[in-house]
Design a protein around this motif. Structure first.
Motif, mmCIF file in Angstrom:
data_model
loop_
_atom_site.group_PDB
_atom_site.id
_atom_site.type_symbol
_atom_site.label_atom_id
_atom_site.label_comp_id
_atom_site.label_asym_id
_atom_site.label_seq_id
_atom_site.Cartn_x
_atom_site.Cartn_y
_atom_site.Cartn_z
ATOM 1 N N LEU A 72 -15.043 20.880 69.794
ATOM 2 C CA LEU A 72 -16.335 21.333 69.266
ATOM 3 C C LEU A 72 -16.261 22.721 68.638
ATOM 4 O O LEU A 72 -17.243 23.204 68.081
ATOM 5 C CB LEU A 72 -17.385 21.338 70.388
ATOM 6 C CG LEU A 72 -17.617 20.003 71.118
ATOM 7 C CD1 LEU A 72 -18.758 20.134 72.114
ATOM 8 C CD2 LEU A 72 -17.900 18.878 70.132
ATOM 9 N N GLY A 73 -15.089 23.358 68.746
ATOM 10 C CA GLY A 73 -14.920 24.677 68.151
ATOM 11 C C GLY A 73 -15.544 25.793 68.956
ATOM 12 O O GLY A 73 -15.957 26.811 68.405
ATOM 13 N N GLY A 74 -15.592 25.608 70.282
ATOM 14 C CA GLY A 74 -16.187 26.626 71.146
ATOM 15 C C GLY A 74 -15.196 27.162 72.161
ATOM 16 O O GLY A 74 -14.023 26.792 72.168
ATOM 17 N N THR A 75 -15.663 28.040 73.018
ATOM 18 C CA THR A 75 -14.851 28.575 74.103
ATOM 19 C C THR A 75 -15.225 27.865 75.403
ATOM 20 O O THR A 75 -16.307 27.281 75.522
ATOM 21 C CB THR A 75 -15.067 30.095 74.260
ATOM 22 O OG1 THR A 75 -16.471 30.352 74.475
ATOM 23 C CG2 THR A 75 -14.611 30.833 73.014
ATOM 24 N N TYR A 76 -14.325 27.940 76.374
ATOM 25 C CA TYR A 76 -14.520 27.204 77.632
ATOM 26 C C TYR A 76 -14.452 28.151 78.816
ATOM 27 O O TYR A 76 -13.630 29.075 78.858
ATOM 28 C CB TYR A 76 -13.427 26.134 77.768
ATOM 29 C CG TYR A 76 -13.410 25.432 79.100
ATOM 30 C CD1 TYR A 76 -14.352 24.451 79.396
ATOM 31 C CD2 TYR A 76 -12.446 25.746 80.064
ATOM 32 C CE1 TYR A 76 -14.342 23.797 80.625
ATOM 33 C CE2 TYR A 76 -12.424 25.089 81.286
ATOM 34 C CZ TYR A 76 -13.377 24.117 81.564
ATOM 35 O OH TYR A 76 -13.360 23.474 82.762
ATOM 36 N N SER A 77 -15.329 27.915 79.778
ATOM 37 C CA SER A 77 -15.324 28.708 80.997
ATOM 38 C C SER A 77 -15.766 27.837 82.163
ATOM 39 O O SER A 77 -16.760 27.118 82.062
ATOM 40 C CB SER A 77 -16.269 29.906 80.856
ATOM 41 O OG SER A 77 -16.245 30.698 82.026
ATOM 42 N N GLU A 78 -15.001 27.870 83.259
ATOM 43 C CA GLU A 78 -15.383 27.147 84.470
ATOM 44 C C GLU A 78 -15.847 28.169 85.499
ATOM 45 O O GLU A 78 -15.116 29.097 85.837
ATOM 46 C CB GLU A 78 -14.212 26.325 85.024
ATOM 47 C CG GLU A 78 -14.606 25.444 86.197
ATOM 48 C CD GLU A 78 -13.538 24.432 86.566
ATOM 49 O OE1 GLU A 78 -13.134 24.409 87.745
ATOM 50 O OE2 GLU A 78 -13.098 23.671 85.660
ATOM 51 N N VAL A 79 -17.075 27.998 85.976
ATOM 52 C CA VAL A 79 -17.685 28.998 86.856
ATOM 53 C C VAL A 79 -18.356 28.329 88.054
ATOM 54 O O VAL A 79 -18.463 27.102 88.128
ATOM 55 C CB VAL A 79 -18.747 29.828 86.094
ATOM 56 C CG1 VAL A 79 -18.138 30.548 84.909
ATOM 57 C CG2 VAL A 79 -19.920 28.955 85.661
ATOM 58 N N SER A 80 -18.800 29.163 88.963
ATOM 59 C CA SER A 80 -19.648 28.735 90.068
ATOM 60 C C SER A 80 -20.828 29.685 90.138
ATOM 61 O O SER A 80 -20.674 30.847 90.492
ATOM 62 C CB SER A 80 -18.881 28.757 91.399
ATOM 63 O OG SER A 80 -19.783 28.614 92.490
ATOM 64 N N SER A 87 -12.303 16.996 84.867
ATOM 65 C CA SER A 87 -11.178 17.917 85.023
ATOM 66 C C SER A 87 -11.322 19.115 84.086
ATOM 67 O O SER A 87 -12.022 19.057 83.073
ATOM 68 C CB SER A 87 -9.860 17.205 84.732
ATOM 69 O OG SER A 87 -9.760 16.883 83.348
ATOM 70 N N SER A 88 -10.615 20.187 84.426
ATOM 71 C CA SER A 88 -10.603 21.377 83.562
ATOM 72 C C SER A 88 -9.998 21.038 82.205
ATOM 73 O O SER A 88 -10.434 21.552 81.163
ATOM 74 C CB SER A 88 -9.805 22.506 84.217
ATOM 75 O OG SER A 88 -10.388 22.891 85.442
ATOM 76 N N LYS A 89 -9.011 20.154 82.213
ATOM 77 C CA LYS A 89 -8.351 19.747 80.962
ATOM 78 C C LYS A 89 -9.350 19.065 80.033
ATOM 79 O O LYS A 89 -9.374 19.338 78.823
ATOM 80 C CB LYS A 89 -7.182 18.806 81.268
ATOM 81 C CG LYS A 89 -6.412 18.371 80.032
ATOM 82 C CD LYS A 89 -5.245 17.466 80.407
ATOM 83 C CE LYS A 89 -4.485 17.010 79.168
ATOM 84 N NZ LYS A 89 -3.344 16.109 79.513
ATOM 85 N N GLU A 90 -10.187 18.182 80.582
ATOM 86 C CA GLU A 90 -11.196 17.502 79.756
ATOM 87 C C GLU A 90 -12.179 18.504 79.165
ATOM 88 O O GLU A 90 -12.569 18.405 78.001
ATOM 89 C CB GLU A 90 -11.957 16.474 80.600
ATOM 90 C CG GLU A 90 -11.162 15.238 80.975
ATOM 91 C CD GLU A 90 -11.938 14.330 81.899
ATOM 92 O OE1 GLU A 90 -12.316 13.212 81.471
ATOM 93 O OE2 GLU A 90 -12.182 14.731 83.058
ATOM 94 N N GLY A 91 -12.595 19.470 79.988
ATOM 95 C CA GLY A 91 -13.531 20.479 79.506
ATOM 96 C C GLY A 91 -12.934 21.321 78.399
ATOM 97 O O GLY A 91 -13.582 21.578 77.375
ATOM 98 N N LEU A 92 -11.688 21.740 78.576
ATOM 99 C CA LEU A 92 -11.011 22.556 77.576
ATOM 100 C C LEU A 92 -10.798 21.773 76.283
ATOM 101 O O LEU A 92 -10.972 22.309 75.182
ATOM 102 C CB LEU A 92 -9.671 23.043 78.132
ATOM 103 C CG LEU A 92 -8.876 24.017 77.273
ATOM 104 C CD1 LEU A 92 -9.705 25.253 76.954
ATOM 105 C CD2 LEU A 92 -7.579 24.405 77.962
ATOM 106 N N GLN A 93 -10.436 20.509 76.401
ATOM 107 C CA GLN A 93 -10.232 19.673 75.214
ATOM 108 C C GLN A 93 -11.524 19.522 74.422
ATOM 109 O O GLN A 93 -11.523 19.600 73.186
ATOM 110 C CB GLN A 93 -9.694 18.296 75.621
ATOM 111 C CG GLN A 93 -8.233 18.299 76.037
ATOM 112 C CD GLN A 93 -7.750 16.925 76.484
ATOM 113 O OE1 GLN A 93 -8.546 16.055 76.867
ATOM 114 N NE2 GLN A 93 -6.439 16.725 76.463
ATOM 115 N N LEU A 94 -12.639 19.312 75.132
ATOM 116 C CA LEU A 94 -13.918 19.158 74.431
ATOM 117 C C LEU A 94 -14.323 20.461 73.759
ATOM 118 O O LEU A 94 -14.803 20.454 72.626
ATOM 119 C CB LEU A 94 -15.012 18.701 75.404
ATOM 120 C CG LEU A 94 -16.389 18.463 74.764
ATOM 121 C CD1 LEU A 94 -16.309 17.384 73.691
ATOM 122 C CD2 LEU A 94 -17.421 18.083 75.823
ATOM 123 N N ALA A 95 -14.130 21.580 74.443
ATOM 124 C CA ALA A 95 -14.466 22.878 73.848
ATOM 125 C C ALA A 95 -13.668 23.103 72.563
ATOM 126 O O ALA A 95 -14.204 23.575 71.558
ATOM 127 C CB ALA A 95 -14.197 23.998 74.853
#
Length: 202
Positions: A129-137, A118-126
């Motif tokens: 880890l102290g990084g930024t998050y982006s979901e792309v195709s 999920s996008s939520k899981e990706g954002l939480q991990l970012a």
């Protein structure tokens, strides 16, 4: 596919898998031109039934000289997501005190029906880890890929400025020489030619 999209703005589904090529690209960030080197590293996997990663030596060499990292996973493959936290821990062991810009990029955003992360899981991990998050195709949206990389470039530029020109690398490793774009153009031409032949055969 993401690196090819970023460098050429084109998407080719079938091309020779990259085993670690290094490419250069120039950007203008806040009125200043910077030269960005992109190392397309081989795939990283988890050891059997463990949370330890299996890293080729080429990846370790890249980690030593890199100024920033792009973690890519597929939203349709949870295993590709699982490897990111152990990979980050591996990087922190090599650079325990460095403040290194990190971009977490979730690819295949066009395959929502097959989503496993999920996008939520990706954002939480970012965030963790102290990084930024982006979901792309990479297939559908060139702009999204470009914007994500540009955001990382801006962070790299700020990080470089704050270091006042001092290198954070403690190890005396030689940064690999970056080839020009001719090799990538050759690979793209071969892929397009092969694709055209296949279509003609059909």
């Amino acid at each position: 596919a993401l690196v090819v999209r970023f460098l050429t703005k084109r998407f080719i589904g079938d091309y020779e898998a990259n085993t670690g090529a290094l490419y250069s690209r120039k950007f203008t960030i806040d009125g200043e031109q910077i030269s960005l080197q992109v190392q397309d590293t081989p795939f990283v996997s988890l050891e059997d039934d463990t949370d330890s990663i299996c890293c080729q030596e080429q990846i370790n060499r890249s980690i030593y000289w890199a100024d920033g990292f792009v973690f890519v996973y597929s939203i349709t493959d949870y295993e590709s997501f699982r490897v990111l936290r152990p990979l980050h821990q591996h990087i922190r062991r090599i650079h325990p005190n460095a403040n290194i810009p990190l971009l977490l990029m979730a690819n295949k955003g066009d395959l929502l029906r097959a989503r496993q992360v999920s996008s939520k899981e990706g954002l939480q991990l970012a965030t963790e880890l102290g990084g930024t998050y982006s979901e792309v195709s990479a297939r559908e949206n060139c702009e999204g890929v470009h914007e994500a990389f540009q955001q990382l470039c801006q962070e790299l530029s700020r990080s470089s400025s704050s270091c006042n020109g001092e290198k954070r690398r403690g190890l005396h490793l030689v940064r690999p020489k970056s080839p020009n774009m001719q090799d990538l153009k050759r690979r793209l031409k071969q892929a397009l030619t092969s694709k055209g032949k296949s279509a003609t055969t059909l």
